[in-house]
Enzyme design. Sequence first.
Site, PDB file in Angstrom:
ATOM      1  N   GLU A  38      -8.215 -10.126  31.297  1.00  0.00           N
ATOM      2  CA  GLU A  38      -7.341  -9.271  31.635  1.00  0.00           C
ATOM      3  C   GLU A  38      -6.800  -9.004  32.425  1.00  0.00           C
ATOM      4  O   GLU A  38      -6.762  -9.533  33.502  1.00  0.00           O
ATOM      5  CB  GLU A  38      -8.219  -7.596  30.721  1.00  0.00           C
ATOM      6  CG  GLU A  38      -8.323  -6.719  31.794  1.00  0.00           C
ATOM      7  CD  GLU A  38      -6.848  -6.362  30.232  1.00  0.00           C
ATOM      8  OE1 GLU A  38      -6.325  -5.594  31.042  1.00  0.00           O
ATOM      9  OE2 GLU A  38      -7.328  -6.190  29.292  1.00  0.00           O
ATOM     10  N   ALA A  51     -10.880   9.102  16.503  1.00  0.00           N
ATOM     11  CA  ALA A  51     -11.660   8.963  15.670  1.00  0.00           C
ATOM     12  C   ALA A  51     -12.378   7.287  14.946  1.00  0.00           C
ATOM     13  O   ALA A  51     -11.739   6.518  15.165  1.00  0.00           O
ATOM     14  CB  ALA A  51     -11.532   9.670  14.339  1.00  0.00           C
ATOM     15  N   ARG A 126     -10.765   7.519  24.251  1.00  0.00           N
ATOM     16  CA  ARG A 126     -11.336   6.279  24.504  1.00  0.00           C
ATOM     17  C   ARG A 126     -11.089   5.839  26.233  1.00  0.00           C
ATOM     18  O   ARG A 126     -12.201   4.452  25.829  1.00  0.00           O
ATOM     19  CB  ARG A 126      -9.821   5.541  24.369  1.00  0.00           C
ATOM     20  CG  ARG A 126      -9.088   5.965  23.431  1.00  0.00           C
ATOM     21  CD  ARG A 126      -7.866   5.300  23.105  1.00  0.00           C
ATOM     22  NE  ARG A 126      -7.276   5.712  21.752  1.00  0.00           N
ATOM     23  CZ  ARG A 126      -7.260   4.255  20.758  1.00  0.00           C
ATOM     24  NH1 ARG A 126      -7.934   3.056  21.121  1.00  0.00           N
ATOM     25  NH2 ARG A 126      -6.092   4.112  19.295  1.00  0.00           N
ATOM     26  N   ARG A 211       1.575  13.260  22.827  1.00  0.00           N
ATOM     27  CA  ARG A 211       0.380  13.366  23.122  1.00  0.00           C
ATOM     28  C   ARG A 211      -0.476  14.170  24.328  1.00  0.00           C
ATOM     29  O   ARG A 211       0.352  14.589  25.431  1.00  0.00           O
ATOM     30  CB  ARG A 211      -0.119  11.831  23.604  1.00  0.00           C
ATOM     31  CG  ARG A 211       0.168  11.397  22.413  1.00  0.00           C
ATOM     32  CD  ARG A 211      -0.619   9.646  23.173  1.00  0.00           C
ATOM     33  NE  ARG A 211      -0.003   8.541  21.915  1.00  0.00           N
ATOM     34  CZ  ARG A 211      -0.626   7.930  20.698  1.00  0.00           C
ATOM     35  NH1 ARG A 211      -2.013   8.374  20.914  1.00  0.00           N
ATOM     36  NH2 ARG A 211      -0.075   6.835  20.469  1.00  0.00           N
ATOM     37  N   ASP A 324      -5.335  -5.076  16.883  1.00  0.00           N
ATOM     38  CA  ASP A 324      -4.096  -4.728  17.043  1.00  0.00           C
ATOM     39  C   ASP A 324      -2.668  -5.999  17.207  1.00  0.00           C
ATOM     40  O   ASP A 324      -1.386  -6.263  16.761  1.00  0.00           O
ATOM     41  CB  ASP A 324      -4.019  -3.623  17.841  1.00  0.00           C
ATOM     42  CG  ASP A 324      -3.293  -2.382  17.392  1.00  0.00           C
ATOM     43  OD1 ASP A 324      -4.159  -2.157  16.608  1.00  0.00           O
ATOM     44  OD2 ASP A 324      -3.933  -1.547  18.298  1.00  0.00           O
ATOM     45  N   ALA A 337      -8.208   1.351  15.433  1.00  0.00           N
ATOM     46  CA  ALA A 337      -9.099   1.008  16.595  1.00  0.00           C
ATOM     47  C   ALA A 337     -10.800   0.359  15.254  1.00  0.00           C
ATOM     48  O   ALA A 337     -11.303  -0.886  15.469  1.00  0.00           O
ATOM     49  CB  ALA A 337      -9.693   2.478  17.377  1.00  0.00           C
TER      50      ALA A 337
END
Length: 442
Positions: A38, A51, A126, A211, A324, A337
């Site tokens: 990561e 969602a 998330r 957002r 993705d 997702a």
Amino acid sequence: MASEQKRIRIAVVGGGIGGLCLALGLLRHPQLDVHVYEAAPQFAEIGAGVAFGINAQTALFKLDPRIRPAYETIRTSNVDASTDAEQKKATYFRIQLGMDHKNGKDKADDQICEIMCVGGFSSVHRARFLDSLVALLPEKVMQDNVSFGHRFVDLKELPDGKVQLEFANGKTAEADAVIGCDGIKSEVRQILLGRDRPESKPRFTHKYAYRGLIPMERARAELGDRQAQNSHHNLGYDGHVLTFPIDKGKTMNVVAFQTMERDWDQSDWVKQVKKEDLVRDFQHWGANVRKIIGMMERCDMWALFEHPPSHTYHKKGQICLLGDAAHASTPHQGSGAGMAIEDAYILSSLLGDIQDTSMLEAVFHAYETVRKARTQLLVSRSHEQSMLYDFQADGIRDDVSKLAEILPRRWDWIWDEDLEVELRDARSILNQKAPNASKPNI
């Protein structure tokens, strides 16, 4: 347990939702040696609400049974969704006008249709969802199988068939295969497809979004309980506004979309703007949308990109793409997702079937064969969805009656997928590529 020398070493590049779900699936198989790389100093997710349809939840719970109780503690649903008792379906979204129609008859807040699905609407924050996945990783795994601060930059094929990963911090690592879960700007994708090929890079969709997170108490005071505590799409000319509850109903998540004719000319996809710019974009919308916009405190503009279809998701049993990195989509069908989680379930199951590295290419081939068409369809359908929402779709435009007829069926192909049939098909392909070499863990 397989001996250490015979274990198949899988490098997972990227520790977002897709990468962590894949890791959880792979860790269930002792013959696999999994390591997550990561770039950030810790696991983290960008954005707020996400969602999950019934397809995503099914894949999630199949990946690891421990995920279900963790998910249930953080999920949020609509408060007063109507239910079709005969079909045992509940409201996923209400779709309504967000501004007065040009016909002078249909007004802002008039309902266009309801989207119904098994189980109704289900969302999570998330960051909290990612935290719940991380909590399932044993301390020893976090110490031995996760490397933070490792931004992947390049890959080399070694003479023995393995691959060497190179990172921006100067460190390297070896693996039998690398799986790119590094998102829409994926370096693994560019290496796989070729950095100079158009399909290796995302393209601007001429849509952008603001957002925001609004405390539910304030949202209820301004909008009323029905509007604030339930999921809504507010449609309009050249834009739409999405709201839904998260954080167990403590917060209303907002994503306000608009259209941009010119190309995005900045390397950064998030641009700081003034509040008056946000207000100006929605000044002609209905009273409720203007109230929502007025409550938004953040003024970041997010450019929306998607991936053009790639001709492959894998190469030589050494490189594979997931989520993705393989098929980045716009968010208009709320399934990006979810598709990554489906990918993780199918790929981890197939990798769990094999016992040696000679089968890696066959696994990746089977995975691509059952996943590519479905996931690339999401990219195109999601793009179409934005055109429907923004009254820009050819032959439909702002025809409310046509929208009411078309929209309720747009999610069926996503939600109705039988993942066990898909996995069975993939295993059949795997056995055809190398008969008797796989041992399904059914």
